[in-house]
Design a protein around this motif. Structure first.
Motif, PDB file in Angstrom:
ATOM      1  N   ASP A  64       0.822  -1.214   0.000  1.00 47.01           N
ATOM      2  CA  ASP A  64       0.000   0.000   0.000  1.00 47.01           C
ATOM      3  C   ASP A  64       0.858   1.267   0.000  1.00 47.01           C
ATOM      4  O   ASP A  64       0.339   2.363   0.176  1.00 47.01           O
ATOM      5  CB  ASP A  64      -0.900   0.022   1.238  1.00 47.01           C
ATOM      6  N   LEU A  65       2.174   1.090  -0.144  1.00 45.92           N
ATOM      7  CA  LEU A  65       3.155   2.180  -0.134  1.00 45.92           C
ATOM      8  C   LEU A  65       3.256   2.881   1.223  1.00 45.92           C
ATOM      9  O   LEU A  65       3.741   4.005   1.319  1.00 45.92           O
ATOM     10  CB  LEU A  65       2.899   3.188  -1.249  1.00 45.92           C
ATOM     11  N   ARG A  66       2.815   2.199   2.272  1.00 45.34           N
ATOM     12  CA  ARG A  66       2.977   2.741   3.621  1.00 45.34           C
ATOM     13  C   ARG A  66       4.445   2.602   4.015  1.00 45.34           C
ATOM     14  O   ARG A  66       5.055   1.558   3.822  1.00 45.34           O
ATOM     15  CB  ARG A  66       2.094   1.996   4.608  1.00 45.34           C
ATOM     16  N   GLU A  67       4.993   3.676   4.559  1.00 40.33           N
ATOM     17  CA  GLU A  67       6.403   3.695   4.938  1.00 40.33           C
ATOM     18  C   GLU A  67       6.603   3.104   6.328  1.00 40.33           C
ATOM     19  O   GLU A  67       5.950   3.507   7.283  1.00 40.33           O
ATOM     20  CB  GLU A  67       6.911   5.139   4.907  1.00 40.33           C
ATOM     21  N   HIS A  68       7.511   2.144   6.415  1.00 50.23           N
ATOM     22  CA  HIS A  68       7.905   1.545   7.689  1.00 50.23           C
ATOM     23  C   HIS A  68       9.389   1.843   7.878  1.00 50.23           C
ATOM     24  O   HIS A  68      10.223   1.364   7.107  1.00 50.23           O
ATOM     25  CB  HIS A  68       7.676   0.034   7.698  1.00 50.23           C
ATOM     26  N   ILE A  69       9.708   2.625   8.899  1.00 46.01           N
ATOM     27  CA  ILE A  69      11.098   2.993   9.143  1.00 46.01           C
ATOM     28  C   ILE A  69      11.753   1.895   9.966  1.00 46.01           C
ATOM     29  O   ILE A  69      11.345   1.610  11.089  1.00 46.01           O
ATOM     30  CB  ILE A  69      11.199   4.360   9.835  1.00 46.01           C
ATOM     31  N   ILE A  70      12.751   1.275   9.375  1.00 45.05           N
ATOM     32  CA  ILE A  70      13.484   0.184  10.026  1.00 45.05           C
ATOM     33  C   ILE A  70      14.497   0.746  11.016  1.00 45.05           C
ATOM     34  O   ILE A  70      14.634   0.258  12.131  1.00 45.05           O
ATOM     35  CB  ILE A  70      14.212  -0.689   8.980  1.00 45.05           C
ATOM     36  N   SER A  71      15.229   1.765  10.561  1.00 44.88           N
ATOM     37  CA  SER A  71      16.257   2.341  11.426  1.00 44.88           C
ATOM     38  C   SER A  71      16.661   3.718  10.930  1.00 44.88           C
ATOM     39  O   SER A  71      16.389   4.090   9.787  1.00 44.88           O
ATOM     40  CB  SER A  71      17.491   1.431  11.495  1.00 44.88           C
ATOM     41  N   PHE A  72      17.311   4.436  11.810  1.00 42.00           N
ATOM     42  CA  PHE A  72      17.987   5.681  11.488  1.00 42.00           C
ATOM     43  C   PHE A  72      19.473   5.426  11.706  1.00 42.00           C
ATOM     44  O   PHE A  72      19.844   4.657  12.591  1.00 42.00           O
ATOM     45  CB  PHE A  72      17.538   6.818  12.410  1.00 42.00           C
ATOM     46  N   ALA A  73      20.311   6.075  10.917  1.00 39.55           N
ATOM     47  CA  ALA A  73      21.758   5.969  11.114  1.00 39.55           C
ATOM     48  C   ALA A  73      22.357   7.366  11.055  1.00 39.55           C
ATOM     49  O   ALA A  73      22.042   8.146  10.164  1.00 39.55           O
ATOM     50  CB  ALA A  73      22.386   5.064  10.053  1.00 39.55           C
ATOM     51  N   MET A  74      23.204   7.647  12.031  1.00 38.11           N
ATOM     52  CA  MET A  74      23.892   8.933  12.081  1.00 38.11           C
ATOM     53  C   MET A  74      25.381   8.681  12.280  1.00 38.11           C
ATOM     54  O   MET A  74      25.837   7.554  12.120  1.00 38.11           O
ATOM     55  CB  MET A  74      23.300   9.803  13.172  1.00 38.11           C
ATOM     56  N   GLU A  75      26.106   9.694  12.616  1.00 39.66           N
ATOM     57  CA  GLU A  75      27.551   9.603  12.733  1.00 39.66           C
ATOM     58  C   GLU A  75      27.996   8.374  13.524  1.00 39.66           C
ATOM     59  O   GLU A  75      27.451   8.079  14.574  1.00 39.66           O
ATOM     60  CB  GLU A  75      28.105  10.870  13.406  1.00 39.66           C
ATOM     61  N   ASP A  76      28.987   7.685  12.937  1.00 38.86           N
ATOM     62  CA  ASP A  76      29.632   6.528  13.580  1.00 38.86           C
ATOM     63  C   ASP A  76      28.766   5.264  13.548  1.00 38.86           C
ATOM     64  O   ASP A  76      29.026   4.328  14.289  1.00 38.86           O
ATOM     65  CB  ASP A  76      30.029   6.879  15.025  1.00 38.86           C
ATOM     66  N   TRP A  77      27.734   5.233  12.706  1.00 43.79           N
ATOM     67  CA  TRP A  77      26.871   4.067  12.564  1.00 43.79           C
ATOM     68  C   TRP A  77      27.022   3.488  11.164  1.00 43.79           C
ATOM     69  O   TRP A  77      27.201   4.220  10.193  1.00 43.79           O
ATOM     70  CB  TRP A  77      25.407   4.433  12.777  1.00 43.79           C
ATOM     71  N   TRP A  78      26.872   2.190  11.058  1.00 50.37           N
ATOM     72  CA  TRP A  78      26.880   1.477   9.781  1.00 50.37           C
ATOM     73  C   TRP A  78      25.444   1.297   9.298  1.00 50.37           C
ATOM     74  O   TRP A  78      24.539   1.083  10.107  1.00 50.37           O
ATOM     75  CB  TRP A  78      27.489   0.086   9.945  1.00 50.37           C
ATOM     76  N   GLU A  79      25.258   1.320   7.970  1.00 48.36           N
ATOM     77  CA  GLU A  79      23.924   1.043   7.429  1.00 48.36           C
ATOM     78  C   GLU A  79      24.027   0.548   5.991  1.00 48.36           C
ATOM     79  O   GLU A  79      24.918   0.957   5.242  1.00 48.36           O
ATOM     80  CB  GLU A  79      23.052   2.295   7.471  1.00 48.36           C
ATOM     81  N   THR A  80      23.124  -0.337   5.636  1.00 52.14           N
ATOM     82  CA  THR A  80      22.893  -0.809   4.282  1.00 52.14           C
ATOM     83  C   THR A  80      21.661  -1.704   4.317  1.00 52.14           C
ATOM     84  O   THR A  80      21.092  -1.949   5.376  1.00 52.14           O
ATOM     85  CB  THR A  80      24.118  -1.550   3.694  1.00 52.14           C
ATOM     86  N   ASP A  81      21.267  -2.212   3.184  1.00 51.12           N
ATOM     87  CA  ASP A  81      20.263  -3.281   3.124  1.00 51.12           C
ATOM     88  C   ASP A  81      21.087  -4.564   3.222  1.00 51.12           C
ATOM     89  O   ASP A  81      21.558  -5.100   2.230  1.00 51.12           O
ATOM     90  CB  ASP A  81      19.493  -3.185   1.797  1.00 51.12           C
ATOM     91  N   TYR A  82      21.337  -5.004   4.449  1.00 50.42           N
ATOM     92  CA  TYR A  82      22.302  -6.086   4.683  1.00 50.42           C
ATOM     93  C   TYR A  82      21.998  -7.382   3.939  1.00 50.42           C
ATOM     94  O   TYR A  82      22.913  -7.975   3.364  1.00 50.42           O
ATOM     95  CB  TYR A  82      22.491  -6.343   6.185  1.00 50.42           C
ATOM     96  N   PRO A  83      20.749  -7.867   3.907  1.00 52.43           N
ATOM     97  CA  PRO A  83      20.524  -9.108   3.152  1.00 52.43           C
ATOM     98  C   PRO A  83      20.905  -8.964   1.675  1.00 52.43           C
ATOM     99  O   PRO A  83      21.544  -9.855   1.103  1.00 52.43           O
ATOM    100  CB  PRO A  83      19.024  -9.367   3.322  1.00 52.43           C
ATOM    101  N   ALA A  84      20.536  -7.855   1.069  1.00 54.14           N
ATOM    102  CA  ALA A  84      20.855  -7.656  -0.359  1.00 54.14           C
ATOM    103  C   ALA A  84      22.350  -7.467  -0.556  1.00 54.14           C
ATOM    104  O   ALA A  84      22.930  -7.994  -1.515  1.00 54.14           O
ATOM    105  CB  ALA A  84      20.084  -6.459  -0.903  1.00 54.14           C
ATOM    106  N   TRP A  85      23.005  -6.721   0.321  1.00 56.35           N
ATOM    107  CA  TRP A  85      24.450  -6.487   0.206  1.00 56.35           C
ATOM    108  C   TRP A  85      25.218  -7.788   0.370  1.00 56.35           C
ATOM    109  O   TRP A  85      26.044  -8.140  -0.459  1.00 56.35           O
ATOM    110  CB  TRP A  85      24.892  -5.465   1.264  1.00 56.35           C
ATOM    111  N   PHE A  86      24.899  -8.521   1.427  1.00 61.18           N
ATOM    112  CA  PHE A  86      25.671  -9.724   1.740  1.00 61.18           C
ATOM    113  C   PHE A  86      25.366 -10.879   0.788  1.00 61.18           C
ATOM    114  O   PHE A  86      26.247 -11.676   0.467  1.00 61.18           O
ATOM    115  CB  PHE A  86      25.435 -10.139   3.194  1.00 61.18           C
ATOM    116  N   MET A  87      24.133 -10.984   0.316  1.00 62.45           N
ATOM    117  CA  MET A  87      23.748 -12.100  -0.552  1.00 62.45           C
ATOM    118  C   MET A  87      23.818 -11.739  -2.041  1.00 62.45           C
ATOM    119  O   MET A  87      23.542 -12.563  -2.893  1.00 62.45           O
ATOM    120  CB  MET A  87      22.334 -12.583  -0.206  1.00 62.45           C
TER     121      MET A  87
END
Length: 192
Positions: A64-87
């Motif tokens: 339905d295009l509803r936004e679900h925020i998984i996480s926020f990342a700021m200084e000194d934090w790592w972020e990516t779409d880990y399943p897609a990056w790693f696999m």
């Protein structure tokens, strides 16, 4: 003063100048403007990012295009779409900049080279992955067992900087509450 990347790594493992030089050679600094996407749903995920400055949100959009925020990342934090990056798959999430953002980027190939050549970095990344897993489990359990107030108070305790940098509507989405509920919690954080 140490470069931010070295200071970040050396919170967990000490590196010689030679080791750090090798590790640093596999990272690239990238700049993103506010509103731009570091990762877009449906595209290959080529990098994981360590945020130098700025703020991002990792978002899932349902059918339905509803936004679900998984996480926020700021200084000194790592972020990516880990399943897609790693696999090696395509993104199911969007990583969007909420502020102008500068980040170190690391490809999976470079990640593997670093881990193969500098065993200390394998320990570093394992520690980071484990801490990320613990944080994810805590977030999942908070949605299963905590009240909105308890989730709000946990956010205040663990990530107080977000309260000043993220619009209330996004904080509400992140906490799984309405904007109105968040406003009530915001006005009286410890009265109930």
């Amino acid at each position: 003063m140490k470069e931010m990347l070295r200071a970040h790594i050396e919170k967990l493992v000490e590196l010689s100048d030679e080791e750090y030089s090798f590790v640093r050679s596999h990272f690239t600094i990238r700049n993103f403007q506010k509103g731009s996407f570091m990762i877009e749903k449906g595209n290959p995920v080529r990098n994981a990012y360590l945020i130098i400055s700025g703020l991002t949100k990792l978002v899932y959009h349902n059918a339905d295009l509803r936004e679900h925020i998984i996480s926020f990342a700021m200084e000194d934090w790592w972020e990516t779409d880990y399943p897609a990056w790693f696999m090696g798959g395509t993104a199911t999430l969007n990583l969007q900049c909420m502020e102008d953002t500068q980040a170190y980027s690391l490809s999976l190939e470079d990640f593997r080279i670093i881990c193969a050549k500098v065993q200390k970095m394998e320990h570093f990344f394992l520690e980071k992955a484990n801490r990320g897993h613990v944080a994810s489990m805590e977030r999942i359990l908070s949605f299963l067992a905590a009240t909105p107030r308890e989730r709000y108070e946990l956010l205040l305790k663990k990530q107080p900087a977000l309260m000043q940098r993220v619009p209330k509507a996004m904080l509400a989405a992140y906490l799984g509450v309405s904007r109105e509920t968040l406003s009530r919690l915001w006005r009286s954080p410890r009265q109930r």
